[in-house]
Design a protein around this motif. Structure first.
Motif, PDB file in Angstrom:
ATOM      1  N   GLY A 100      11.264 -69.914  29.629  1.00 29.81           N
ATOM      2  CA  GLY A 100      11.332 -70.464  30.921  1.00 29.81           C
ATOM      3  C   GLY A 100      13.071 -70.654  31.336  1.00 29.81           C
ATOM      4  N   LEU A 101      13.872 -69.766  30.653  1.00 28.89           N
ATOM      5  CA  LEU A 101      15.476 -69.944  30.707  1.00 28.89           C
ATOM      6  C   LEU A 101      15.602 -68.855  31.554  1.00 28.89           C
ATOM      7  CD1 LEU A 101      16.500 -70.800  27.121  1.00 28.89           C
ATOM      8  CD2 LEU A 101      16.306 -72.539  28.979  1.00 28.89           C
ATOM      9  N   HIS A 102      15.248 -68.955  32.972  1.00 27.70           N
ATOM     10  CA  HIS A 102      15.676 -67.757  34.068  1.00 27.70           C
ATOM     11  C   HIS A 102      16.725 -67.741  34.647  1.00 27.70           C
ATOM     12  CE1 HIS A 102      11.398 -67.092  32.761  1.00 27.70           C
ATOM     13  NE2 HIS A 102      10.974 -68.137  33.351  1.00 27.70           N
ATOM     14  N   ASP A 103      17.814 -67.603  33.681  1.00 23.96           N
ATOM     15  CA  ASP A 103      19.135 -67.521  34.351  1.00 23.96           C
ATOM     16  C   ASP A 103      19.456 -66.055  34.855  1.00 23.96           C
ATOM     17  OD1 ASP A 103      21.958 -66.623  34.078  1.00 23.96           O
ATOM     18  OD2 ASP A 103      22.157 -69.001  33.751  1.00 23.96           O
ATOM     19  N   PRO A 104      19.598 -65.854  36.206  1.00 18.05           N
ATOM     20  CA  PRO A 104      19.853 -64.085  36.531  1.00 18.05           C
ATOM     21  C   PRO A 104      20.891 -63.604  36.012  1.00 18.05           C
ATOM     22  CG  PRO A 104      19.400 -65.774  38.412  1.00 18.05           C
ATOM     23  CD  PRO A 104      19.585 -66.723  37.146  1.00 18.05           C
ATOM     24  N   ASP A 105      22.154 -64.246  35.758  1.00 11.96           N
ATOM     25  CA  ASP A 105      23.233 -63.453  35.277  1.00 11.96           C
ATOM     26  C   ASP A 105      22.837 -62.961  33.964  1.00 11.96           C
ATOM     27  OD1 ASP A 105      24.669 -63.553  37.743  1.00 11.96           O
ATOM     28  OD2 ASP A 105      26.168 -64.809  36.935  1.00 11.96           O
ATOM     29  N   ALA A 154      12.699 -43.750  25.134  1.00  8.27           N
ATOM     30  CA  ALA A 154      11.942 -44.769  25.375  1.00  8.27           C
ATOM     31  C   ALA A 154      12.034 -44.934  26.985  1.00  8.27           C
ATOM     32  CB  ALA A 154      12.101 -46.138  24.842  1.00  8.27           C
ATOM     33  N   HIS A 155      11.745 -43.684  27.737  1.00 10.43           N
ATOM     34  CA  HIS A 155      11.984 -43.671  29.114  1.00 10.43           C
ATOM     35  C   HIS A 155      11.254 -44.635  30.035  1.00 10.43           C
ATOM     36  CE1 HIS A 155      13.747 -39.231  28.420  1.00 10.43           C
ATOM     37  NE2 HIS A 155      14.436 -40.181  27.870  1.00 10.43           N
ATOM     38  N   ALA A 156      10.233 -44.955  29.616  1.00 13.17           N
ATOM     39  CA  ALA A 156       9.217 -46.000  30.338  1.00 13.17           C
ATOM     40  C   ALA A 156       9.867 -47.512  30.335  1.00 13.17           C
ATOM     41  CB  ALA A 156       7.734 -45.799  29.737  1.00 13.17           C
ATOM     42  N   ARG A 157      10.021 -47.625  28.937  1.00  8.80           N
ATOM     43  CA  ARG A 157      10.740 -49.022  28.915  1.00  8.80           C
ATOM     44  C   ARG A 157      12.265 -48.868  29.717  1.00  8.80           C
ATOM     45  NH1 ARG A 157       9.898 -52.192  23.401  1.00  8.80           N
ATOM     46  NH2 ARG A 157       7.518 -51.759  23.418  1.00  8.80           N
ATOM     47  N   ALA A 158      13.020 -47.970  29.624  1.00  6.90           N
ATOM     48  CA  ALA A 158      14.196 -47.897  30.249  1.00  6.90           C
ATOM     49  C   ALA A 158      14.047 -48.151  31.780  1.00  6.90           C
ATOM     50  CB  ALA A 158      14.979 -46.602  30.105  1.00  6.90           C
ATOM     51  N   ALA A 159      12.964 -47.255  32.335  1.00  6.33           N
ATOM     52  CA  ALA A 159      12.603 -47.738  33.991  1.00  6.33           C
ATOM     53  C   ALA A 159      12.279 -49.042  34.319  1.00  6.33           C
ATOM     54  CB  ALA A 159      11.540 -46.469  34.294  1.00  6.33           C
ATOM     55  N   GLN A 160      11.500 -49.748  33.535  1.00  6.58           N
ATOM     56  CA  GLN A 160      11.166 -50.764  33.511  1.00  6.58           C
ATOM     57  C   GLN A 160      12.147 -52.033  33.536  1.00  6.58           C
ATOM     58  OE1 GLN A 160       8.692 -53.254  30.799  1.00  6.58           O
ATOM     59  NE2 GLN A 160       7.210 -53.521  32.399  1.00  6.58           N
ATOM     60  N   ALA A 161      13.145 -51.642  32.651  1.00  7.89           N
ATOM     61  CA  ALA A 161      14.353 -52.679  32.394  1.00  7.89           C
ATOM     62  C   ALA A 161      15.277 -52.517  33.687  1.00  7.89           C
ATOM     63  CB  ALA A 161      14.991 -52.350  31.353  1.00  7.89           C
ATOM     64  N   ALA A 162      15.103 -51.194  34.394  1.00  7.02           N
ATOM     65  CA  ALA A 162      16.030 -50.970  35.623  1.00  7.02           C
ATOM     66  C   ALA A 162      15.294 -51.530  36.721  1.00  7.02           C
ATOM     67  CB  ALA A 162      16.124 -49.324  35.831  1.00  7.02           C
ATOM     68  N   GLU A 163      14.011 -51.563  36.611  1.00  5.23           N
ATOM     69  CA  GLU A 163      13.279 -52.028  37.810  1.00  5.23           C
ATOM     70  C   GLU A 163      13.480 -53.682  37.962  1.00  5.23           C
ATOM     71  OE1 GLU A 163       8.685 -53.212  38.616  1.00  5.23           O
ATOM     72  OE2 GLU A 163       9.045 -51.264  37.636  1.00  5.23           O
ATOM     73  N   PHE A 164      13.422 -54.333  36.912  1.00  8.31           N
ATOM     74  CA  PHE A 164      13.721 -55.663  36.533  1.00  8.31           C
ATOM     75  C   PHE A 164      15.115 -56.109  36.970  1.00  8.31           C
ATOM     76  CE2 PHE A 164      10.238 -56.123  32.979  1.00  8.31           C
ATOM     77  CZ  PHE A 164       9.486 -56.097  34.061  1.00  8.31           C
ATOM     78  N   ALA A 165      16.025 -55.231  36.485  1.00  6.33           N
ATOM     79  CA  ALA A 165      17.509 -55.464  36.945  1.00  6.33           C
ATOM     80  C   ALA A 165      17.754 -55.454  38.289  1.00  6.33           C
ATOM     81  CB  ALA A 165      18.439 -54.268  36.153  1.00  6.33           C
ATOM     82  N   LEU A 166      17.133 -54.404  39.037  1.00  4.41           N
ATOM     83  CA  LEU A 166      17.387 -54.403  40.435  1.00  4.41           C
ATOM     84  C   LEU A 166      16.826 -55.277  41.352  1.00  4.41           C
ATOM     85  CD1 LEU A 166      16.422 -50.480  40.948  1.00  4.41           C
ATOM     86  CD2 LEU A 166      18.773 -51.414  41.330  1.00  4.41           C
ATOM     87  N   ALA A 167      15.621 -55.858  40.617  1.00  5.53           N
ATOM     88  CA  ALA A 167      15.200 -57.076  41.455  1.00  5.53           C
ATOM     89  C   ALA A 167      15.823 -58.443  41.141  1.00  5.53           C
ATOM     90  CB  ALA A 167      13.544 -57.476  40.865  1.00  5.53           C
TER      91      ALA A 167
END
Length: 447
Positions: free
Chosen positions: A192-197, A215-228
């Motif tokens: 629960g340590l949801h520090d955005p930075d 691991a392109h699927a994981r990379a795409a998911q990480a990018a999606e989370f980063a953009l959000a």
């Protein structure tokens, strides 16, 4: 604050400051204490309470900390200002000057027991070492920073963990870099340590290793989370780094225009922040994007600019990596002799422990150039060296293609069995998109 000094040390300090100001023990004691108490304190025979020390500090006109631990007033604030100056030197591409300043500040922070300032200086020294390509030194600095921050929360420790992971990644230890980043993400999200930075820094950093491992699927998911996460983050330099990383996943999905737009956003932020090395890396990535899209003239222009900027900033490892990308474009434009000269010039900057993936890329391209001139012996030697580097690094994304090149060469020279072995090795690395031998994906952030 560090633990107070011994009573004898504090006593001598009080006596020295009192004499310096021409005060008697009675003048120092009044109205709350007696001259006898001051005499006992100065002799080191009593451990003064915080309240007593604050009274004495007020009478002497010094900060409480100066009496308790010998730390001059405003030292921590002054140190933080000078740490910011060192950070600016690094941002301006003057890594060696910045490292000298960080080292001096680290020694000063250590002498006064300022743990947070020590950690900041060590993080700066680690970033300087990454820029100059001294990966072992970088890793050691980040490990020491983590030790200084052992009592802090995980979000505070994230920059040190990320630095350690990047050190391993640049050294070609992809799997361990991913392990460090994923396990930290998991701990943050599950705890629960949801520090955005902190989350954004980790997601942006894990994209590169994921892509190199296939691991392109994981990379795409990480990018999606980063953009959000980006709209919640406070650090513009971090947001720019995220845009640069996300561009790789967009490009892998064939979304070239979006990748270029992401890099344009990053470049504009870097210009505003005057981060020269990061801006150079942005030109490098844009060159890569144009190259993938077949716009070779624009790619060459961007990569030449990146190489020139990185040469000015003495970012040795990054400069060598950009040179490999430029050589690929030059070869594709029919400038193979210049490409080969560029590659031979930077190969000495790489090793199996330093830039292994780009070293393999250099050998792969030299192999192709050698094949073009019908020097099959040299081509095979380069392919085999590239294969060894990629296998050690676990860079499955590039291994299959290299095995195909080696297999084709062996088949053309009549060594069919050896060619079949190379093809089989390559097939073994052609995993389904996004699958690796990594463990379960880390817990997701609450978006």
């Amino acid at each position: 604050m560090r633990e107070r000094d011994d009573p004898q040390v504090i006593g001598r300090r009080v006596q020295h400051l009192r004499a310096e100001r021409g005060l008697t023990q009675r003048q120092l004691a009044e109205p709350a204490y007696t001259p006898a108490y001051i005499s006992t304190l100065e002799a080191g025979r009593v451990r003064a309470s915080d309240e007593a020390l604050r009274h004495i500090a007020g009478r002497l006109g010094v900060a409480f900390e100066e009496l308790a631990v010998g730390r001059p007033a405003h030292l921590a604030t002054d140190l933080r200002l000078r740490l910011t100056e060192a950070q600016r030197l690094l941002a301006d591409g003057r890594a060696e000057d910045a490292a000298a300043q960080y080292a001096a500040l680290l020694a000063e922070a250590e002498s006064h027991g300022l743990a947070c300032e020590q950690a900041t200086a060590l993080l700066g020294l680690g970033e300087c070492a990454l820029e100059t390509g001294e990966l072992g030194s970088a890793r050691e600095c980040f490990e020491r920073a983590e030790e200084r921050l052992a009592g802090e929360s995980l979000p505070v420790r994230v920059p040190a963990v990320r630095g350690r992971a990047v050190s391993h990644y640049l050294a070609g230890e992809l799997r361990y870099a991913v392990y460090l980043l994923e396990s930290t993400l998991d701990e943050l999200n599950r705890g629960g340590l949801h520090d955005p930075d902190a989350l954004l820094l980790l997601y942006a950093s894990v994209i590169g290793p994921y892509m190199d491992m296939g691991a392109h699927a994981r990379a795409a998911q990480a990018a999606e989370f980063a953009l959000a996460l980006a709209p919640r983050a406070a650090d513009p330099a971090l947001i720019a780094r995220m845009h640069r990383s996300v561009a790789r996943t967009l490009l892998a999905e064939g979304r070239v225009a979006e990748a270029d737009a992401s890099l344009a956003k990053a470049a504009e932020l870097y210009r505003q922040l005057q981060l020269r090395t990061e801006l150079a890396n942005c030109h490098w990535m844009r060159g890569y994007v144009y190259a993938q899209d077949g716009e070779l003239e624009r790619a060459e222009e961007e990569l030449r600019q990146a190489l020139a900027m990185l040469s000015e900033t003495r970012a040795a490892l990054y400069r060598s990596q950009a040179a490999v990308e430029l050589a690929d474009v030059l070869h594709r434009r029919g400038k193979s002799a210049e490409a080969a000269g560029l590659l031979e010039g930077v190969l000495g900057d790489f090793s199996s422990e330093r830039g292994a993936v780009h070293a393999a890329g250099a050998h792969r391209l030299l192999g192709i150039i050698a094949e073009d001139t019908r020097d099959t012996e040299a081509a095979e030697e380069h392919y085999v060296r590239a294969l060894s580097l990629l296998e050690r690094a676990g860079a499955a994304g590039d291994l299959a293609d290299l095995c195909r090149l080696l297999g084709d060469l062996l088949r053309r020279t009549g060594r069919v069995e050896a060619a079949l072995d190379a093809y089989r090795t390559g097939l073994g690395h052609r995993t389904a998109p996004g699958t690796t031998t990594l463990g379960p994906a880390p817990a997701q952030p609450p978006l």
